[in-house]
Design a protein around this motif. Structure first.
Motif, PDB file in Angstrom:
ATOM      1  N   VAL A 144      -4.789 -14.728  -5.561  1.00  0.00           N
ATOM      2  CA  VAL A 144      -5.458 -13.604  -6.229  1.00  0.00           C
ATOM      3  C   VAL A 144      -6.468 -12.955  -5.290  1.00  0.00           C
ATOM      4  CG1 VAL A 144      -7.037 -13.008  -8.107  1.00  0.00           C
ATOM      5  CG2 VAL A 144      -5.113 -14.540  -8.544  1.00  0.00           C
ATOM      6  N   GLY A 145      -7.193 -13.782  -4.527  1.00  0.00           N
ATOM      7  CA  GLY A 145      -8.203 -13.245  -3.616  1.00  0.00           C
ATOM      8  C   GLY A 145      -7.606 -12.320  -2.574  1.00  0.00           C
ATOM      9  N   GLY A 146      -6.450 -12.679  -2.033  1.00  0.00           N
ATOM     10  CA  GLY A 146      -5.796 -11.834  -1.038  1.00  0.00           C
ATOM     11  C   GLY A 146      -5.381 -10.496  -1.612  1.00  0.00           C
ATOM     12  N   ILE A 147      -4.846 -10.511  -2.832  1.00  0.00           N
ATOM     13  CA  ILE A 147      -4.397  -9.261  -3.473  1.00  0.00           C
ATOM     14  C   ILE A 147      -5.588  -8.400  -3.873  1.00  0.00           C
ATOM     15  CG2 ILE A 147      -3.105  -8.306  -5.413  1.00  0.00           C
ATOM     16  CD1 ILE A 147      -1.433 -10.917  -5.386  1.00  0.00           C
ATOM     17  N   VAL A 148      -6.623  -9.043  -4.431  1.00  0.00           N
ATOM     18  CA  VAL A 148      -7.834  -8.295  -4.800  1.00  0.00           C
ATOM     19  C   VAL A 148      -8.469  -7.675  -3.556  1.00  0.00           C
ATOM     20  CG1 VAL A 148     -10.208  -8.544  -5.638  1.00  0.00           C
ATOM     21  CG2 VAL A 148      -8.336  -9.583  -6.902  1.00  0.00           C
ATOM     22  N   GLY A 149      -8.453  -8.410  -2.445  1.00  0.00           N
ATOM     23  CA  GLY A 149      -9.001  -7.872  -1.202  1.00  0.00           C
ATOM     24  C   GLY A 149      -8.295  -6.600  -0.769  1.00  0.00           C
ATOM     25  N   CYS A 150      -6.968  -6.574  -0.913  1.00  0.00           N
ATOM     26  CA  CYS A 150      -6.206  -5.355  -0.580  1.00  0.00           C
ATOM     27  C   CYS A 150      -6.600  -4.195  -1.489  1.00  0.00           C
ATOM     28  CB  CYS A 150      -4.710  -5.625  -0.718  1.00  0.00           C
ATOM     29  SG  CYS A 150      -4.050  -6.724   0.542  1.00  0.00           S
ATOM     30  N   ILE A 151      -6.706  -4.473  -2.770  1.00  0.00           N
ATOM     31  CA  ILE A 151      -7.057  -3.411  -3.729  1.00  0.00           C
ATOM     32  C   ILE A 151      -8.461  -2.888  -3.450  1.00  0.00           C
ATOM     33  CG2 ILE A 151      -7.496  -2.927  -6.173  1.00  0.00           C
ATOM     34  CD1 ILE A 151      -5.274  -4.936  -6.828  1.00  0.00           C
ATOM     35  N   LYS A 152      -9.393  -3.775  -3.151  1.00  0.00           N
ATOM     36  CA  LYS A 152     -10.762  -3.355  -2.800  1.00  0.00           C
ATOM     37  C   LYS A 152     -10.739  -2.409  -1.603  1.00  0.00           C
ATOM     38  CE  LYS A 152     -12.807  -7.109  -1.934  1.00  0.00           C
ATOM     39  NZ  LYS A 152     -13.841  -8.020  -1.430  1.00  0.00           N
ATOM     40  N   ASN A 153     -10.018  -2.801  -0.574  1.00  0.00           N
ATOM     41  CA  ASN A 153      -9.968  -1.983   0.646  1.00  0.00           C
ATOM     42  C   ASN A 153      -9.346  -0.632   0.382  1.00  0.00           C
ATOM     43  OD1 ASN A 153     -11.154  -3.998   2.153  1.00  0.00           O
ATOM     44  ND2 ASN A 153      -9.215  -4.885   2.825  1.00  0.00           N
ATOM     45  N   ILE A 154      -8.297  -0.600  -0.429  1.00  0.00           N
ATOM     46  CA  ILE A 154      -7.628   0.671  -0.725  1.00  0.00           C
ATOM     47  C   ILE A 154      -8.561   1.616  -1.469  1.00  0.00           C
ATOM     48  CG2 ILE A 154      -5.791   1.743  -2.086  1.00  0.00           C
ATOM     49  CD1 ILE A 154      -4.039  -0.667  -1.392  1.00  0.00           C
ATOM     50  N   ILE A 155      -9.245   1.096  -2.498  1.00  0.00           N
ATOM     51  CA  ILE A 155     -10.126   1.955  -3.307  1.00  0.00           C
ATOM     52  C   ILE A 155     -11.296   2.469  -2.470  1.00  0.00           C
ATOM     53  CG2 ILE A 155     -11.701   2.012  -5.270  1.00  0.00           C
ATOM     54  CD1 ILE A 155      -9.890  -0.034  -6.654  1.00  0.00           C
ATOM     55  N   SER A 156     -11.981   1.568  -1.769  1.00  0.00           N
ATOM     56  CA  SER A 156     -13.133   1.996  -0.965  1.00  0.00           C
ATOM     57  C   SER A 156     -12.689   2.912   0.169  1.00  0.00           C
ATOM     58  CB  SER A 156     -13.868   0.774  -0.402  1.00  0.00           C
ATOM     59  OG  SER A 156     -13.009  -0.032   0.390  1.00  0.00           O
ATOM     60  N   SER A 157     -11.543   2.610   0.779  1.00  0.00           N
ATOM     61  CA  SER A 157     -11.042   3.446   1.885  1.00  0.00           C
ATOM     62  C   SER A 157     -10.674   4.834   1.397  1.00  0.00           C
ATOM     63  CB  SER A 157      -9.827   2.783   2.533  1.00  0.00           C
ATOM     64  OG  SER A 157     -10.175   1.559   3.131  1.00  0.00           O
ATOM     65  N   PHE A 158     -10.142   4.921   0.179  1.00  0.00           N
ATOM     66  CA  PHE A 158      -9.761   6.239  -0.367  1.00  0.00           C
ATOM     67  C   PHE A 158     -10.996   7.115  -0.568  1.00  0.00           C
ATOM     68  CE2 PHE A 158      -9.005   9.081  -3.967  1.00  0.00           C
ATOM     69  CZ  PHE A 158      -7.911   9.790  -3.490  1.00  0.00           C
ATOM     70  N   VAL A 159     -12.054   6.544  -1.136  1.00  0.00           N
ATOM     71  CA  VAL A 159     -13.280   7.327  -1.371  1.00  0.00           C
ATOM     72  C   VAL A 159     -13.904   7.736  -0.037  1.00  0.00           C
ATOM     73  CG1 VAL A 159     -15.585   7.278  -2.384  1.00  0.00           C
ATOM     74  CG2 VAL A 159     -13.679   6.170  -3.569  1.00  0.00           C
ATOM     75  N   ILE A 160     -13.945   6.800   0.917  1.00  0.00           N
ATOM     76  CA  ILE A 160     -14.474   7.113   2.250  1.00  0.00           C
ATOM     77  C   ILE A 160     -13.641   8.204   2.900  1.00  0.00           C
ATOM     78  CG2 ILE A 160     -14.814   6.194   4.584  1.00  0.00           C
ATOM     79  CD1 ILE A 160     -15.390   3.460   3.204  1.00  0.00           C
ATOM     80  N   LEU A 161     -12.322   8.116   2.735  1.00  0.00           N
ATOM     81  CA  LEU A 161     -11.411   9.111   3.326  1.00  0.00           C
ATOM     82  C   LEU A 161     -11.715  10.510   2.817  1.00  0.00           C
ATOM     83  CD1 LEU A 161      -8.840   9.351   5.145  1.00  0.00           C
ATOM     84  CD2 LEU A 161      -7.506   9.201   3.050  1.00  0.00           C
ATOM     85  N   VAL A 162     -11.921  10.627   1.513  1.00  0.00           N
ATOM     86  CA  VAL A 162     -12.231  11.934   0.924  1.00  0.00           C
ATOM     87  C   VAL A 162     -13.529  12.481   1.521  1.00  0.00           C
ATOM     88  CG1 VAL A 162     -12.867  13.132  -1.202  1.00  0.00           C
ATOM     89  CG2 VAL A 162     -10.998  11.458  -1.225  1.00  0.00           C
ATOM     90  N   GLY A 163     -14.513  11.606   1.696  1.00  0.00           N
ATOM     91  CA  GLY A 163     -15.800  12.047   2.244  1.00  0.00           C
ATOM     92  C   GLY A 163     -15.693  12.504   3.687  1.00  0.00           C
ATOM     93  N   VAL A 164     -15.011  11.729   4.533  1.00  0.00           N
ATOM     94  CA  VAL A 164     -14.951  12.102   5.952  1.00  0.00           C
ATOM     95  C   VAL A 164     -14.013  13.284   6.178  1.00  0.00           C
ATOM     96  CG1 VAL A 164     -15.573   9.811   6.759  1.00  0.00           C
ATOM     97  CG2 VAL A 164     -13.158  10.366   6.457  1.00  0.00           C
TER      98      VAL A 164
END
Length: 597
Positions: A144-164
């Protein structure tokens, strides 16, 4: 074809997430709160390093406002330190819960295995599936930790992507084109890289099971005598070395294939960095942007690149991890112990079990282990089953206990097919001591009582009747003394006969209406055997008892005897009846008796 693969990937991923996440949330809901907080802080962190260095550099080159410079420095330094510290605390907390998740889901897998249909425990394909479930969940997916880690990275990366993107679009729009092209190429190689890992994972599952088996035997003290006396250590080590060699070859092949993709990926990364530096540097030299803008754009391009790669790689990584973890999900879903029926067993001491024309073949076998078996057993009856090895005696017991469904015919309990009863309730009718019984490295009391309420009077009665009273009295902690010394140096090592007596005590402690003993006195000396038979009536009062024994002397205590031969009942009757004519039983009895006369 590609659409079908993508659809399968989405279905598999969602199936894995929908199965694992609700269970994880019910077990540790705080984990998902920490994950949400981690996402928020991970989004804030890069923007501090994008904007405040620009403000600081522009102020140093421009107005030189000391108050603003100090403010920017404080925000930059303390912001990075504070956020890094908080993220570190959250990461540690989540890592600790990840360990709990690993043990929790392994525990659920173990409970599931114990409740599976018995026939599954002897199926090599399902045992391979169990190995894939273990390794897929632990080694490869990160659970579960590995999958949650991927989801965390995707969500945070998407918001950062929109900003940059907003920053780059205003100051250096051509950078976006270069980054998108680069990330597209990288994602192609990353997808191929993931496919390589999945390909070799399928080859490793069966080999890992063999590898684990050999090393578990080498490290298990129970096999110490056999390994030493038969000089088996060389054979075992050779087996282990062969498995190790085969595994190393697979890992080597995998590494060779991955090297090609990693080399190209690193080459593109070098080209990408060069293009970005040259383009943004030219903008700064031509004074189209300030030095502060140069820093901001460079950091933004790096974050854009990292965020876009993280999203694409994260999506691929989620599928890869879910592909591995789905082995666990599939095993938990597909190999369950389905209830055979819903009918309740009548709570009465009087039962009748009848085999009506029962035949049985083991799964994956074309030969019958039992053929056309018909026999009726009543409460308070003592039945002895005899026959040569391989005659079908133990198979008969497995069918009686409901461990296997019959191939033909039917087994009736009180006139009702046992398939109509709740399987768990039906199995509680039986107290069984198989020839290959197991004792646990727990206390003597726990081994006898298991999860039943402790009745000290019954414990004392059984140990006295089975000749264990003096042994218990000699133990340092009595009934609370551990069996074996694996975890307690004050434990004791019971002899083969004592182990068998403990197993019989455990079976009788349950007070089930049916008792089944497979070679009940095989490890006992003649005196101990005689002592148990003297207490035979007290121990078996109000029970239906079935004995499987090669010592035909035990048959004299039974009401009836069934002689098995090549999967059939060829003789039946009392001891005196079967001795009166020249059949298999008489020949077996006379063969044993001549050694005592």
């Amino acid at each position: 074809m590609k659409k079908r693969i993508n659809k399968q990937a989405i279905t598999l991923t969602l199936d894995t997430v929908y199965y694992l996440f609700p269970k994880a949330f019910r077990y540790k809901p705080s984990y998902f709160l920490l994950a949400a907080l981690d996402i928020i802080l991970s989004i804030i962190h890069p923007f501090i390093n994008i904007f405040f260095p620009k403000f600081l550099i522009d102020e140093l080159i421009g107005n030189m406002n000391l108050k603003l410079i100090i403010t920017y420095l404080i925000v930059l330094v303390l912001g990075n330190i504070g956020l890094s510290y908080l993220l570190s605390i959250i990461s540690t907390a989540m890592s600790n819960i990840d360990d709990l998740f690993e043990r929790y889901f392994n525990q659920q897998l173990s409970l599931h295995v114990m409740k599976m249909k018995f026939e599954y425990t002897e199926d090599p394909q399902i045992l391979d599936g169990l190995q894939r479930a273990k390794t897929g969940m632990d080694w490869y997916s990160g659970g579960v930790g590995g999958i949650v880690g991927c989801i965390k990275n995707i969500i945070s990366s998407f918001v950062i992507l929109v900003g940059v993107i907003s920053v780059l679009a205003l100051k250096a729009p051509l950078v976006l084109v270069v980054i998108v092209l680069f990330v597209f190429l990288i994602s192609v190689f990353e997808a191929k890289r993931n496919n390589v890992g999945l390909k070799y994972y399928d080859q490793l599952s069966k080999m890992n099971r063999g590898f684990d088996y050999v090393f578990s035997q080498l490290s298990d003290f129970k096999y110490g005598k056999d390994i030493r006396l038969y000089n088996a250590e060389e054979m075992m080590v050779n087996k282990a070395n062969q498995y190790n060699k085969d595994l190393s070859e697979i890992f080597h092949k995998e590494a060779d294939e991955l090297f090609r993709y990693d080399f190209v990926k690193n080459m593109f990364s070098g080209v990408y960095d060069g293009i970005i530096y040259i383009y943004i540097g030219l903008l700064a030299l031509t004074k189209m942007i300030t030095i502060g803008d140069f820093t901001m754009l460079l950091t933004s391009s790096q974050n854009f690149n990292g965020s876009l790669q993280s999203i694409i790689g994260g999506i691929q990584d989620i599928y890869k991890r879910c592909r591995y973890a789905h082995e666990y999900v599939a095993f938990m879903k597909n190999f369950s112990c389905l209830e055979k029926g819903k009918k309740k067993v009548q709570e009465t001491k009087q039962h009748t079990i009848e085999f009506k024309n029962v035949s049985f073949r083991y799964p994956r076998s074309e030969e019958y282990a039992l053929e056309n078996i018909s026999i009726c057993i009543h409460s308070n009856e003592k039945l002895s089953i005899v026959g040569a090895n391989g005659a079908g005696k133990t198979t008969f017991i497995k069918l009686l206990c409901g461990l296997y469904p019959v191939t033909e015919g039917e087994i009736l309990l009180d006139g009702t097919n046992i398939s109509e009863y709740d399987s768990a309730k039906y199995m509680k009718l039986f107290s069984v001591v198989f020839q290959d019984f197991k004792l646990f490295t727990f206390s003597l009391k726990e081994n006898i009582c298991l999860n039943k309420e402790v009745n000290q009077n019954r414990l004392d009665f059984l140990t006295e009747r089975l000749g264990l009273k003096n042994k218990v009295a000699s133990l340092p902690n009595g009934f609370n003394t551990s069996i074996y010394k694996s975890f307690d140096e004050c434990g004791f090592e019971p002899s083969g006969g004592e182990q068998q007596k403990i197993a019989i005590a455990r079976a009788w402690y349950l007070e089930s209406p049916f008792a089944i003993l497979d070679e009940p006195t095989a490890s006992l000396d003649p005196m101990a055997e005689h002592e148990i038979y003297q207490n035979f009536n007290d121990l078996t009062e109000n029970k239906m008892v079935i004995y499987i024994s090669h010592r035909l002397s035990s048959c004299q205590f039974c009401d009836s005897i069934a002689v098995f031969d090549h999967g059939r009942i060829v003789e039946s009757g009392t001891h005196e009846q079967l001795r009166s004519y020249n059949g298999i039983y008489r020949k077996m009895f006379d063969q044993q008796a001549k050694y005592y006369n």
